[in-house]
Design a protein around this motif. Structure first.
Motif, PDB file in Angstrom:
ATOM      1  N   GLY A   1       0.795  -1.211   0.000  1.00  0.00           N
ATOM      2  CA  GLY A   1       0.000   0.000   0.000  1.00  0.00           C
ATOM      3  C   GLY A   1       0.835   1.272   0.000  1.00  0.00           C
ATOM      4  N   GLY A   2       2.126   1.110   0.239  1.00  0.00           N
ATOM      5  CA  GLY A   2       3.014   2.260   0.295  1.00  0.00           C
ATOM      6  C   GLY A   2       3.504   2.702  -1.073  1.00  0.00           C
ATOM      7  N   SER A   3       4.426   3.657  -1.057  1.00  0.00           N
ATOM      8  CA  SER A   3       4.942   4.245  -2.295  1.00  0.00           C
ATOM      9  C   SER A   3       6.458   4.297  -2.277  1.00  0.00           C
ATOM     10  CB  SER A   3       4.403   5.671  -2.474  1.00  0.00           C
ATOM     11  OG  SER A   3       3.000   5.682  -2.575  1.00  0.00           O
ATOM     12  N   LEU A   4       7.022   4.264  -3.466  1.00  0.00           N
ATOM     13  CA  LEU A   4       8.445   4.479  -3.674  1.00  0.00           C
ATOM     14  C   LEU A   4       8.621   5.249  -4.971  1.00  0.00           C
ATOM     15  CD1 LEU A   4      10.256   1.086  -2.859  1.00  0.00           C
ATOM     16  CD2 LEU A   4      10.489   3.239  -1.612  1.00  0.00           C
ATOM     17  N   ARG A   5       9.712   5.997  -5.047  1.00  0.00           N
ATOM     18  CA  ARG A   5      10.051   6.688  -6.289  1.00  0.00           C
ATOM     19  C   ARG A   5      11.448   6.269  -6.703  1.00  0.00           C
ATOM     20  NH1 ARG A   5      11.592  12.953  -7.513  1.00  0.00           N
ATOM     21  NH2 ARG A   5      10.543  13.191  -9.534  1.00  0.00           N
ATOM     22  N   LEU A   6      11.542   5.616  -7.829  1.00  0.00           N
ATOM     23  CA  LEU A   6      12.832   5.222  -8.374  1.00  0.00           C
ATOM     24  C   LEU A   6      13.350   6.317  -9.302  1.00  0.00           C
ATOM     25  CD1 LEU A   6      12.178   1.476  -9.285  1.00  0.00           C
ATOM     26  CD2 LEU A   6      12.837   2.485  -7.086  1.00  0.00           C
ATOM     27  N   SER A   7      14.664   6.473  -9.304  1.00  0.00           N
ATOM     28  CA  SER A   7      15.317   7.405 -10.214  1.00  0.00           C
ATOM     29  C   SER A   7      16.363   6.652 -11.012  1.00  0.00           C
ATOM     30  CB  SER A   7      15.988   8.544  -9.445  1.00  0.00           C
ATOM     31  OG  SER A   7      15.060   9.286  -8.702  1.00  0.00           O
ATOM     32  N   CYS A   8      16.618   7.133 -12.204  1.00  0.00           N
ATOM     33  CA  CYS A   8      17.663   6.557 -13.042  1.00  0.00           C
ATOM     34  C   CYS A   8      18.416   7.719 -13.679  1.00  0.00           C
ATOM     35  CB  CYS A   8      17.060   5.648 -14.096  1.00  0.00           C
ATOM     36  SG  CYS A   8      18.243   5.014 -15.305  1.00  0.00           S
ATOM     37  N   ALA A   9      19.662   7.883 -13.268  1.00  0.00           N
ATOM     38  CA  ALA A   9      20.490   8.967 -13.784  1.00  0.00           C
ATOM     39  C   ALA A   9      21.336   8.461 -14.936  1.00  0.00           C
ATOM     40  CB  ALA A   9      21.385   9.511 -12.679  1.00  0.00           C
ATOM     41  N   ALA A  10      21.362   9.236 -16.006  1.00  0.00           N
ATOM     42  CA  ALA A  10      22.101   8.847 -17.205  1.00  0.00           C
ATOM     43  C   ALA A  10      23.284   9.768 -17.434  1.00  0.00           C
ATOM     44  CB  ALA A  10      21.180   8.901 -18.417  1.00  0.00           C
ATOM     45  N   SER A  11      24.365   9.183 -17.907  1.00  0.00           N
ATOM     46  CA  SER A  11      25.529   9.992 -18.261  1.00  0.00           C
ATOM     47  C   SER A  11      25.470  10.301 -19.752  1.00  0.00           C
ATOM     48  CB  SER A  11      26.816   9.247 -17.936  1.00  0.00           C
ATOM     49  OG  SER A  11      26.904   8.079 -18.734  1.00  0.00           O
ATOM     50  N   GLY A  12      26.213  11.288 -20.162  1.00  0.00           N
ATOM     51  CA  GLY A  12      26.253  11.599 -21.581  1.00  0.00           C
ATOM     52  C   GLY A  12      25.287  12.707 -21.950  1.00  0.00           C
ATOM     53  N   ARG A  13      25.529  13.256 -23.148  1.00  0.00           N
ATOM     54  CA  ARG A  13      24.735  14.398 -23.591  1.00  0.00           C
ATOM     55  C   ARG A  13      23.612  13.998 -24.531  1.00  0.00           C
ATOM     56  NH1 ARG A  13      29.483  18.023 -25.897  1.00  0.00           N
ATOM     57  NH2 ARG A  13      30.126  15.953 -26.604  1.00  0.00           N
ATOM     58  N   THR A  14      23.385  12.690 -24.706  1.00  0.00           N
ATOM     59  CA  THR A  14      22.391  12.245 -25.678  1.00  0.00           C
ATOM     60  C   THR A  14      21.165  11.630 -25.021  1.00  0.00           C
ATOM     61  OG1 THR A  14      23.505  10.101 -25.866  1.00  0.00           O
ATOM     62  CG2 THR A  14      24.148  11.837 -27.428  1.00  0.00           C
TER      63      THR A  14
END
Length: 122
Positions: free
Chosen positions: A15-28
């Motif tokens: 019933g709870g929540s989470l927020r995943l993040s995905c950081a990308a390298s590069g300029r594209t």
């Protein structure tokens, strides 16, 4: 190729929540479709959500529709997965991926992160 690093996983009660993040390298980063996939123990990897380069279109697996939201910030080279109303069956390792096609097929994505564990207790 782009390098991807996920974060935000953890243990949460049903019933709870989470927020995943995905950081990308590069300029594209903005040139890639971004996707989220997950793999539960003993099961095959499955598609969760995808978002087009501009963020204008999204698609979801039926199992998460209405509960999960994918978004991206091209200025920050980051894609997010907001997960609400979590269920024990959402448990697994979550991977972000970058590809050239707006697809739910893993083979259409060429770059993958290392994954982040999400565990939902009942």
């Amino acid at each position: 190729q782009v390098q991807l690093v996920e974060s935000g996983g953890g243990l949460v009660q049903g019933g709870g929540s989470l927020r995943l993040s995905c950081a990308a390298s590069g300029r594209t980063f903005s040139s890639y479709t971004m996707g989220w996939f997950r793999q539960a123990p003993g099961k095959e990897r499955e598609f969760v959500a995808a978002i087009r380069r501009s963020g204008g279109s999204t698609r979801y697996a039926d199992s998460v529709k209405g509960r999960f939201t994918i978004s991206r910030d091209n200025a920050k080279n980051t894609v997010y997965l907001q997960m609400n109303s979590l269920k024990p069956e959402d448990t697994g390792v979550y991977y972000c991926a970058a590809g050239n096609y707006f697809s739910n097929g893993g083979s259409d994505y060429s770059s993958w992160g290392q994954g982040t564990q999400v565990t939902v207790s009942s």
